[in-house]
Scaffold this motif. Structure first.
Motif, PDB file in Angstrom:
ATOM      1  N   ILE A  60       0.867  -1.183   0.000  1.00 36.85           N
ATOM      2  CA  ILE A  60       0.000   0.000   0.000  1.00 36.85           C
ATOM      3  C   ILE A  60       0.901   1.230   0.000  1.00 36.85           C
ATOM      4  O   ILE A  60       1.745   1.382   0.881  1.00 36.85           O
ATOM      5  N   ARG A  61       0.734   2.096  -0.985  1.00 32.13           N
ATOM      6  CA  ARG A  61       1.494   3.340  -1.045  1.00 32.13           C
ATOM      7  C   ARG A  61       0.570   4.512  -0.730  1.00 32.13           C
ATOM      8  O   ARG A  61      -0.591   4.526  -1.142  1.00 32.13           O
ATOM      9  N   ALA A  62       1.101   5.475   0.013  1.00 35.23           N
ATOM     10  CA  ALA A  62       0.313   6.642   0.404  1.00 35.23           C
ATOM     11  C   ALA A  62       0.938   7.905  -0.168  1.00 35.23           C
ATOM     12  O   ALA A  62       2.153   7.971  -0.401  1.00 35.23           O
ATOM     13  N   PHE A 104       3.886   0.820   2.561  1.00 35.21           N
ATOM     14  CA  PHE A 104       3.533  -0.030   3.694  1.00 35.21           C
ATOM     15  C   PHE A 104       3.078  -1.391   3.175  1.00 35.21           C
ATOM     16  O   PHE A 104       2.777  -1.557   1.991  1.00 35.21           O
ATOM     17  N   TYR A 105       3.020  -2.350   4.108  1.00 38.62           N
ATOM     18  CA  TYR A 105       2.649  -3.714   3.741  1.00 38.62           C
ATOM     19  C   TYR A 105       1.568  -4.200   4.700  1.00 38.62           C
ATOM     20  O   TYR A 105       1.718  -4.104   5.922  1.00 38.62           O
ATOM     21  N   LEU A 106       0.491  -4.692   4.119  1.00 43.70           N
ATOM     22  CA  LEU A 106      -0.676  -5.087   4.901  1.00 43.70           C
ATOM     23  C   LEU A 106      -0.285  -6.088   5.984  1.00 43.70           C
ATOM     24  O   LEU A 106       0.377  -7.090   5.713  1.00 43.70           O
ATOM     25  N   SER A 107      -0.697  -5.804   7.225  1.00 43.91           N
ATOM     26  CA  SER A 107      -0.366  -6.701   8.332  1.00 43.91           C
ATOM     27  C   SER A 107      -1.608  -7.227   9.043  1.00 43.91           C
ATOM     28  O   SER A 107      -1.660  -8.387   9.433  1.00 43.91           O
ATOM     29  N   SER A 141      16.968  -1.919  -7.970  1.00 44.33           N
ATOM     30  CA  SER A 141      17.991  -1.797  -6.929  1.00 44.33           C
ATOM     31  C   SER A 141      17.484  -2.360  -5.604  1.00 44.33           C
ATOM     32  O   SER A 141      16.288  -2.578  -5.418  1.00 44.33           O
ATOM     33  N   VAL A 142      18.419  -2.580  -4.664  1.00 38.84           N
ATOM     34  CA  VAL A 142      18.053  -3.145  -3.366  1.00 38.84           C
ATOM     35  C   VAL A 142      17.429  -2.079  -2.477  1.00 38.84           C
ATOM     36  O   VAL A 142      17.630  -0.877  -2.678  1.00 38.84           O
ATOM     37  N   LYS A 143      16.701  -2.539  -1.463  1.00 40.40           N
ATOM     38  CA  LYS A 143      15.943  -1.639  -0.602  1.00 40.40           C
ATOM     39  C   LYS A 143      16.702  -1.286   0.679  1.00 40.40           C
ATOM     40  O   LYS A 143      16.116  -1.238   1.757  1.00 40.40           O
ATOM     41  N   ASP A 176      10.600   6.355   0.904  1.00 37.31           N
ATOM     42  CA  ASP A 176      10.860   5.704  -0.378  1.00 37.31           C
ATOM     43  C   ASP A 176      11.031   4.199  -0.227  1.00 37.31           C
ATOM     44  O   ASP A 176      11.461   3.523  -1.161  1.00 37.31           O
ATOM     45  N   ASP A 177      10.733   3.682   0.976  1.00 37.02           N
ATOM     46  CA  ASP A 177      10.804   2.242   1.245  1.00 37.02           C
ATOM     47  C   ASP A 177      12.243   1.741   1.255  1.00 37.02           C
ATOM     48  O   ASP A 177      12.518   0.602   0.875  1.00 37.02           O
ATOM     49  N   ILE A 178      13.163   2.594   1.705  1.00 37.10           N
ATOM     50  CA  ILE A 178      14.577   2.241   1.808  1.00 37.10           C
ATOM     51  C   ILE A 178      14.956   2.147   3.281  1.00 37.10           C
ATOM     52  O   ILE A 178      14.684   3.064   4.065  1.00 37.10           O
ATOM     53  N   LEU A 179      15.582   1.036   3.656  1.00 34.84           N
ATOM     54  CA  LEU A 179      16.054   0.853   5.025  1.00 34.84           C
ATOM     55  C   LEU A 179      17.442   1.476   5.160  1.00 34.84           C
ATOM     56  O   LEU A 179      18.316   1.241   4.324  1.00 34.84           O
ATOM     57  N   HIS A 180      17.628   2.257   6.218  1.00 37.99           N
ATOM     58  CA  HIS A 180      18.891   2.967   6.445  1.00 37.99           C
ATOM     59  C   HIS A 180      19.557   2.489   7.727  1.00 37.99           C
ATOM     60  O   HIS A 180      18.896   2.317   8.754  1.00 37.99           O
ATOM     61  N   ILE A 181      20.875   2.302   7.668  1.00 39.37           N
ATOM     62  CA  ILE A 181      21.721   2.192   8.857  1.00 39.37           C
ATOM     63  C   ILE A 181      22.817   3.223   8.662  1.00 39.37           C
ATOM     64  O   ILE A 181      23.692   3.062   7.804  1.00 39.37           O
TER      65      ILE A 181
END
Length: 597
Positions: A256-258, A276-279, A337-339, A380-385
């Motif tokens: 689901i994109r907002a 987001f992803y339905l849970s 590309s990777v997320k 943007d659905d990218i995980l950051h460290i």
């Protein structure tokens, strides 16, 4: 904080704002089916690349000047065909006749590795957008092996996008048969096929909308971003007792994109609201709404990480994070590309510890904490460290946009930080770390957890055959063949862990002790760096919470200004909540940054 125009910023300074908007784009599909879909055809032109049409990646195909009637127009819109690396999607081998029908019907087959029982509401086909061409007559047929499960024919289509709504379940392949094209003497073309249907919900269908984001700057807790939505269900379309309704298509991890918008300068300006992803979902029988909750990318990381490895020479945290993220098998971005993005500084931070048996998300949290980084997922659905930023944003919560004064609370004074250093030493001799019996008929692969973490691990099998083994510090993956009860013995040199405490004093007395318990901290140097990082952040004791006329461009971790009767102060935002019921209203909480005031 999301980038917006000057007109957006000026609108926020008005007493009465312009009209605001929320829209949701919901991919109703089976995520498992999409992940394993492959595609084939019954003949294509040499420039065709059929595999491109189901990879769920945004396509930018080139309208090549092929030798079909009136395709080679002289307005510069058609491009010469290159020698290789064609970007054309599916292009049929066969050209339609003067009547636009095909003597040899082009067929595209989407196949799956297994039969899928989760229902999907149809498929979405994007034809030749670059040429503004489409099939006018086509058929979609779903099969379970050779048995037809569902079939639908579309006649007189006049759009480059076809949403074919049909109930499909218990299927392992779907075929698209192109019967007639929109222009004579042309090839059939397809840009994209989505196994499912994309629905759009605007504010006329959204009874309520709530967005929540929390990020811990010390990565002591997992971040979480979610939306909670109530959708108008007066038509009963989501009622599970309505056989023709939508409830049977709901399944976890549907995307689901907002997006959020304001009307500025007579147009709607939109900003990204997140992916987001339905849970969870709920359809109360005595309500006229359907309730859904969707969460961020970490929803994919609830599995246990089994592949932790002790390293006597050490392993850098960048490599460790990469291994965890690759194990998560996350979907790719639309561009392929990777997320995720990991800061390069982690390549210079080492540990000799194996990641423990815990969830993938908690493993990433440990890595972020040990490297003095923050863990979060952006819009943007990218995980950051990465290390946390310290730029103050040009945004203020003040009397003008607040519903009431910001509340303040004071944490207890910090006396010291205690960081545990974990020392891992293998025993000299091997001992049994697992003994058990398993019923195996045929060949089976199974994970086995040890009683203690160990190195130099070896497994032996009685009354069966050990086909292969992958050994890790806390568990192993064994492939065994047998016919009945199989005895398994695993030996290894257990790791003995001792602990020492690194203490950093703040100079205060009668305060609290903040403990840091992270098994990846295995050197005194790393402990000292983490202790100093924790002390600097927690020494800022003032916690502020505000209720204000929310601007949806604000994100957790933003440093914004909070104004009260005594001045203006920078605050690191740690949580943001805003609701939408025709207009945005928000709550935020954060920690006052004394050293930046």
């Amino acid at each position: 904080m999301q980038t917006v125009s000057t007109a957006w910023v000026n609108n926020q300074k008005r007493t009465i704002l312009e009209e605001s908007f929320v829209e949701l784009f919901y991919d109703i599909t089976d995520p498992e089916a999409i992940a394993e879909a492959s595609v084939s055809d019954n003949g294509t032109c040499y420039i065709s690349n059929t595999q491109q049409i189901t990879n769920n990646i945004i396509k930018t195909f080139t309208p090549y000047a092929t030798l079909e009637r009136n395709v080679w127009v002289l307005d510069g819109s058609r491009k010469n065909i290159p020698e290789n690396n064609y970007k054309a999607g599916y292009v049929s081998k066969y050209i339609c006749s003067e009547s636009s029908s095909f003597e040899q019907i082009p067929v595209i087959e989407i196949s799956f590795a297994q039969t899928h029982t989760q229902s999907i509401p149809g498929i979405t086909i994007i034809w030749a957008e670059e040429y503004n061409e489409y099939a006018t007559d086509f058929k979609v047929v779903a099969y379970n092996d050779n048995e037809i499960i569902a079939e639908k024919r579309i006649i007189d289509n006049a759009s480059t996008t076809s949403i074919v709504e049909m109930n499909i379940d218990n299927y392992n392949r779907i075929c698209i048969e192109i019967l007639k094209w929109c222009l004579p003497y042309h090839r059939a073309r397809i840009t994209d096929v989505f196994v499912g249907v994309r629905k759009t919900y605007d504010k006329s269908q959204l009874v309520s909308f709530e967005y929540n984001q929390y990020v811990d700057p010390l990565s002591a807790n997992l971040p979480k971003t979610s939306i909670n939505v109530e959708i108008d269900n007066t038509s009963d379309i989501y009622n599970p007792f309505y056989n023709e309704g939508m409830s049977k298509y709901l399944t976890p991890r549907q995307q689901i994109r907002a997006r959020y918008g304001y009307k500025v300068d007579e147009e709607i300006e939109w900003i990204n609201g997140g992916t987001f992803y339905l849970s969870e979902w709920e359809i109360p029988q005595n309500s006229r709404t359907a309730k859904i909750e969707a969460r961020d990318l970490l929803e994919f990381m609830n599995a246990t990480y089994m592949k932790g490895l002790y390293s006597s020479t050490g392993i850098d945290l960048y490599t460790l994070a990469q291994s965890v993220l690759q194990e998560a098998n996350l979907p790719l971005n639309k561009d392929g590309s990777v997320k995720w993005t990991i800061d390069e500084s982690l390549k210079n931070i080492y540990t000799n510890a194996a990641l423990p048996l815990t969830t993938l998300s908690q493993c990433l949290q440990m890595i972020a904490n040990a490297s003095q980084c923050v863990l979060y997922v952006d819009r943007d659905d990218i995980l950051h460290i990465e290390p946390i930023g310290n730029i103050i944003k040009d945004y203020t919560i003040d009397k003008f946009n607040s519903y009431k004064k910001a509340e303040i609370s004071l944490t207890k004074a910090l006396e010291r930080v205690d960081v545990t250093i974990y020392n891992n030493t293998p025993r000299e001799t091997a001992v049994a770390i697992y003994n058990g019996t398993m019923n195996i008929n045929g060949t089976s692969s199974t994970w086995i957890k040890y009683t203690d973490p160990a190195i130099d691990v070896a497994a032996t099998v009685t009354n069966g055959t050990l086909i292969s083994a992958q050994y890790y510090t806390n568990a192993c993956l064994l492939t065994i063949s047998g016919n009945g009860a199989v005895e398994i013995t695993i030996t290894g040199r257990p790791l003995e862990t001792s602990e020492t405490i690194y203490t950093l004093s703040t100079g205060l007395t009668n305060g609290e002790t903040q403990k840091v318990l992270n098994p990846l901290i295995t050197t005194s140097e790393r402990a000292a760096n983490v202790a100093d990082w924790v002390k600097n952040y927690l020494s800022n004791r003032k916690i502020l919470s505000a209720e204000w006329r929310a601007d949806p461009r604000l994100d957790a971790l933003d440093i914004i200004n909070i104004q009260n009767d005594y001045g203006t102060y920078p605050m690191r935002t740690t949580s943001v909540t805003f609701t939408f019921k025709g207009a945005f209203r928000g709550e935020s909480e954060g920690r006052l940054l004394n050293d930046m005031a």
